[in-house]
Design a protein around this motif. Structure first.
Motif, mmCIF file in Angstrom:
data_model
loop_
_atom_site.group_PDB
_atom_site.id
_atom_site.type_symbol
_atom_site.label_atom_id
_atom_site.label_comp_id
_atom_site.label_asym_id
_atom_site.label_seq_id
_atom_site.Cartn_x
_atom_site.Cartn_y
_atom_site.Cartn_z
ATOM 1 N N GLU A 10 1.431 -12.204 10.742
ATOM 2 C CA GLU A 10 2.643 -12.348 9.781
ATOM 3 C C GLU A 10 2.961 -10.910 9.504
ATOM 4 O O GLU A 10 4.241 -10.651 9.186
ATOM 5 N N GLU A 11 2.139 -10.170 9.067
ATOM 6 C CA GLU A 11 2.408 -8.734 8.335
ATOM 7 C C GLU A 11 1.203 -8.086 8.742
ATOM 8 O O GLU A 11 0.184 -8.163 8.776
ATOM 9 N N THR A 12 1.584 -6.624 8.119
ATOM 10 C CA THR A 12 0.661 -5.340 7.982
ATOM 11 C C THR A 12 0.737 -5.044 6.507
ATOM 12 O O THR A 12 1.943 -4.401 6.134
ATOM 13 N N VAL A 13 -0.182 -4.903 5.842
ATOM 14 C CA VAL A 13 -0.263 -4.663 4.204
ATOM 15 C C VAL A 13 -1.227 -3.581 3.964
ATOM 16 O O VAL A 13 -2.296 -3.664 4.322
ATOM 17 N N GLY A 14 -0.951 -2.437 3.530
ATOM 18 C CA GLY A 14 -1.669 -1.228 3.213
ATOM 19 C C GLY A 14 -1.971 -1.400 1.658
ATOM 20 O O GLY A 14 -1.314 -1.669 0.713
ATOM 21 N N ARG A 52 -21.313 2.808 -7.585
ATOM 22 C CA ARG A 52 -20.084 3.355 -6.766
ATOM 23 C C ARG A 52 -19.051 2.483 -7.357
ATOM 24 O O ARG A 52 -19.151 1.008 -7.001
ATOM 25 N N CYS A 53 -17.969 2.944 -7.717
ATOM 26 C CA CYS A 53 -16.907 2.304 -8.355
ATOM 27 C C CYS A 53 -15.579 2.208 -7.299
ATOM 28 O O CYS A 53 -15.164 3.195 -7.342
ATOM 29 N N ILE A 54 -15.218 1.132 -6.947
ATOM 30 C CA ILE A 54 -13.854 1.028 -6.200
ATOM 31 C C ILE A 54 -13.051 0.105 -6.988
ATOM 32 O O ILE A 54 -13.139 -0.946 -7.442
ATOM 33 N N SER A 55 -11.689 0.779 -7.165
ATOM 34 C CA SER A 55 -10.675 0.069 -7.689
ATOM 35 C C SER A 55 -9.415 0.106 -6.869
ATOM 36 O O SER A 55 -9.130 1.039 -6.109
ATOM 37 N N TYR A 56 -8.530 -0.953 -6.955
ATOM 38 C CA TYR A 56 -7.476 -0.982 -5.805
ATOM 39 C C TYR A 56 -6.389 -1.630 -6.729
ATOM 40 O O TYR A 56 -6.360 -2.272 -7.359
ATOM 41 N N ASP A 57 -5.139 -1.347 -5.650
ATOM 42 C CA ASP A 57 -3.963 -2.013 -6.389
ATOM 43 C C ASP A 57 -3.560 -3.295 -5.438
ATOM 44 O O ASP A 57 -3.601 -3.421 -4.325
ATOM 45 N N ARG A 58 -3.310 -4.321 -6.253
ATOM 46 C CA ARG A 58 -2.991 -5.605 -5.596
ATOM 47 C C ARG A 58 -1.932 -5.252 -4.866
ATOM 48 O O ARG A 58 -0.914 -4.723 -5.131
ATOM 49 N N ARG A 59 -1.673 -6.091 -3.632
ATOM 50 C CA ARG A 59 -0.310 -5.887 -2.949
ATOM 51 C C ARG A 59 0.790 -6.050 -4.024
ATOM 52 O O ARG A 59 0.914 -7.074 -4.932
ATOM 53 N N GLY A 60 1.946 -5.087 -3.995
ATOM 54 C CA GLY A 60 2.993 -5.521 -4.479
ATOM 55 C C GLY A 60 2.994 -4.638 -5.995
ATOM 56 O O GLY A 60 4.011 -4.547 -6.671
ATOM 57 N N PHE A 61 1.816 -3.827 -6.145
ATOM 58 C CA PHE A 61 1.297 -3.200 -7.500
ATOM 59 C C PHE A 61 0.786 -1.970 -7.116
ATOM 60 O O PHE A 61 0.451 -1.724 -6.097
ATOM 61 N N GLY A 62 1.109 -0.991 -8.100
ATOM 62 C CA GLY A 62 0.617 0.381 -7.759
ATOM 63 C C GLY A 62 1.382 1.085 -6.721
ATOM 64 O O GLY A 62 2.585 0.893 -6.864
ATOM 65 N N TRP A 68 7.444 -9.153 1.382
ATOM 66 C CA TRP A 68 8.086 -10.178 0.783
ATOM 67 C C TRP A 68 7.611 -11.320 0.586
ATOM 68 O O TRP A 68 7.673 -12.041 -0.627
ATOM 69 N N ASN A 69 6.689 -11.824 1.326
ATOM 70 C CA ASN A 69 6.141 -13.041 1.054
ATOM 71 C C ASN A 69 4.460 -13.027 0.916
ATOM 72 O O ASN A 69 4.056 -11.842 0.840
ATOM 73 N N ASN A 70 3.657 -13.943 0.886
ATOM 74 C CA ASN A 70 2.340 -14.265 0.871
ATOM 75 C C ASN A 70 1.770 -13.607 -0.370
ATOM 76 O O ASN A 70 1.104 -12.443 -0.480
ATOM 77 N N TYR A 71 2.017 -14.031 -1.808
ATOM 78 C CA TYR A 71 1.354 -13.789 -2.780
ATOM 79 C C TYR A 71 0.498 -14.843 -3.373
ATOM 80 O O TYR A 71 0.231 -14.648 -4.651
ATOM 81 N N ASP A 72 0.081 -15.882 -2.706
ATOM 82 C CA ASP A 72 -0.582 -16.800 -3.121
ATOM 83 C C ASP A 72 -2.237 -16.191 -2.934
ATOM 84 O O ASP A 72 -2.426 -15.175 -2.390
ATOM 85 N N TYR A 73 -3.041 -17.004 -3.582
ATOM 86 C CA TYR A 73 -4.320 -16.201 -3.924
ATOM 87 C C TYR A 73 -5.073 -16.239 -2.687
ATOM 88 O O TYR A 73 -5.881 -15.024 -2.464
ATOM 89 N N ALA A 195 6.850 -9.050 -6.099
ATOM 90 C CA ALA A 195 5.434 -9.306 -6.334
ATOM 91 C C ALA A 195 5.308 -9.844 -7.877
ATOM 92 O O ALA A 195 4.439 -10.647 -8.017
ATOM 93 N N THR A 196 5.991 -9.212 -8.648
ATOM 94 C CA THR A 196 5.745 -9.683 -10.197
ATOM 95 C C THR A 196 5.849 -11.073 -10.401
ATOM 96 O O THR A 196 5.111 -11.767 -11.117
ATOM 97 N N ILE A 197 6.977 -11.621 -9.748
ATOM 98 C CA ILE A 197 7.497 -12.935 -9.988
ATOM 99 C C ILE A 197 6.484 -13.825 -9.163
ATOM 100 O O ILE A 197 5.949 -14.847 -9.711
ATOM 101 N N GLU A 198 6.228 -13.639 -7.904
ATOM 102 C CA GLU A 198 5.499 -14.359 -7.011
ATOM 103 C C GLU A 198 3.896 -14.446 -7.559
ATOM 104 O O GLU A 198 3.317 -15.524 -7.472
ATOM 105 N N THR A 199 3.404 -13.542 -7.962
ATOM 106 C CA THR A 199 1.874 -13.432 -8.335
ATOM 107 C C THR A 199 2.059 -14.217 -9.674
ATOM 108 O O THR A 199 0.863 -14.635 -10.006
ATOM 109 N N ALA A 200 3.117 -14.282 -10.494
ATOM 110 C CA ALA A 200 2.992 -14.943 -11.741
ATOM 111 C C ALA A 200 3.048 -16.152 -11.357
ATOM 112 O O ALA A 200 2.262 -17.331 -12.090
#
Length: 276
Positions: A10-14, A52-62, A68-73, A195-200
């Motif tokens: 469906e998509e390619t997300v970075g 080793r500490c790895i932090s990342y931005d959830r899709r739609g944030f940072g 547009w889609n796919n913000y389910d868990y 993303a803010t609305i869909e993840t909410a």
């Protein structure tokens, strides 16, 4: 800049991530509606402790991609799984704050415990936010609908006030500055509106109670007993009953954003758990 790519039919997300230190990997999963930047006071302590500490931005944030889609868990956890796979992590420790606790639990449901040694839920929404007959301490549906309506009609205005409740600001002005509120507002403001609305919707309505049994590694649960955003009775107390091998730590007087207001207490609890 370091990105991993989650490519599906469906998509390619970075997904943008930061990777510091050496040793056993600790993955930090941020809360809503912020970004990896919310872990500022934990990252350097974790690295300093020899991890080793790895932090990342959830899709739609940072600065991660904003599809547009796919913000389910399961979609969100698919990104996390790709991070684990592509960085070839072993014996990783998953640490989820607030909404991020959902990715922690869903990871064990969708991918099992391969490559995962421990887990931690910090101020987590787990297992269920919404009030139901069998979850009487949850947030009433009309309140959740009010949040959704506010995000749709005046997202910026809602987010401007949100962090005050996040930190119980009126009671914690000695622990959190106005500048911190402004910083959080800036981070949340620049997240994808969609993303803010869909993840909410995802954290409002996902019921993780049947999945708690899937969390089969030593798990730390940390919550403040003054958390007005995610009350402890419907979250940490229930999670502790459903996760077999857990340690529940309650920080007295701490609000939802205890990673800022009670950072010393949280950091000590977390580092002690990582070192066990």
């Amino acid at each position: 800049m370091p990105f991993i790519t989650n490519k599906t039919q469906e998509e390619t997300v970075g997904i943008f991530y930061e990777d510091y230190g050496t040793g056993q990997p600790v993955i930090l999963i941020h809360g809503w509606p912020l970004s990896r930047k919310s872990w500022e006071h934990q990252v350097w302590k974790i690295v300093e402790a020899g991890f080793r500490c790895i932090s990342y931005d959830r899709r739609g944030f940072g600065i991660s991609s904003s599809p547009w889609n796919n913000y389910d868990y399961s979609s969100l956890t698919g990104d996390l799984n790709q991070l684990v796979k592509q960085l070839e992590l072993k014996d990783a420790i998953l640490v989820g704050f607030s909404m991020g606790g959902g990715e922690v639990v869903r990871y064990f449901t969708d991918f099992g415990n391969e490559n995962i040694a421990k887990a931690a839920l910090i101020s987590s929404i787990i297992p269920l936010v919404k009030k139901k007959e069998d979850n009487p301490n949850g947030v009433p549906a009309e309140n959740l609908n009010g949040i959704k309506d506010a995000l749709e009609n005046d997202r910026v205005g809602f987010l401007k006030e949100f962090s005050k409740g996040f930190y119980n600001y009126d009671n914690n002005k000695d622990k959190v500055s106005q500048a911190q509120l402004d910083y959080d507002f800036s981070i949340a403001l620049h997240a994808s509106p969609r993303a803010t609305i869909e993840t909410a919707k995802a954290w409002m309505h996902t019921d993780f109670r049947p999945e708690l049994k899937n969390v089969n590694v030593p798990t730390l649960i940390v919550h403040g007993d003054a958390d007005n955003t995610v009350p402890i009775q419907t979250s940490a107390k229930q999670a502790a009953k459903g996760i077999k091998d857990n340690t529940l730590e309650v920080i007295k007087g701490a609000p939802h954003g205890l990673n800022i207001t009670h950072k010393e207490e949280l950091n000590k609890i977390l580092i002690d758990f990582l070192n066990k």
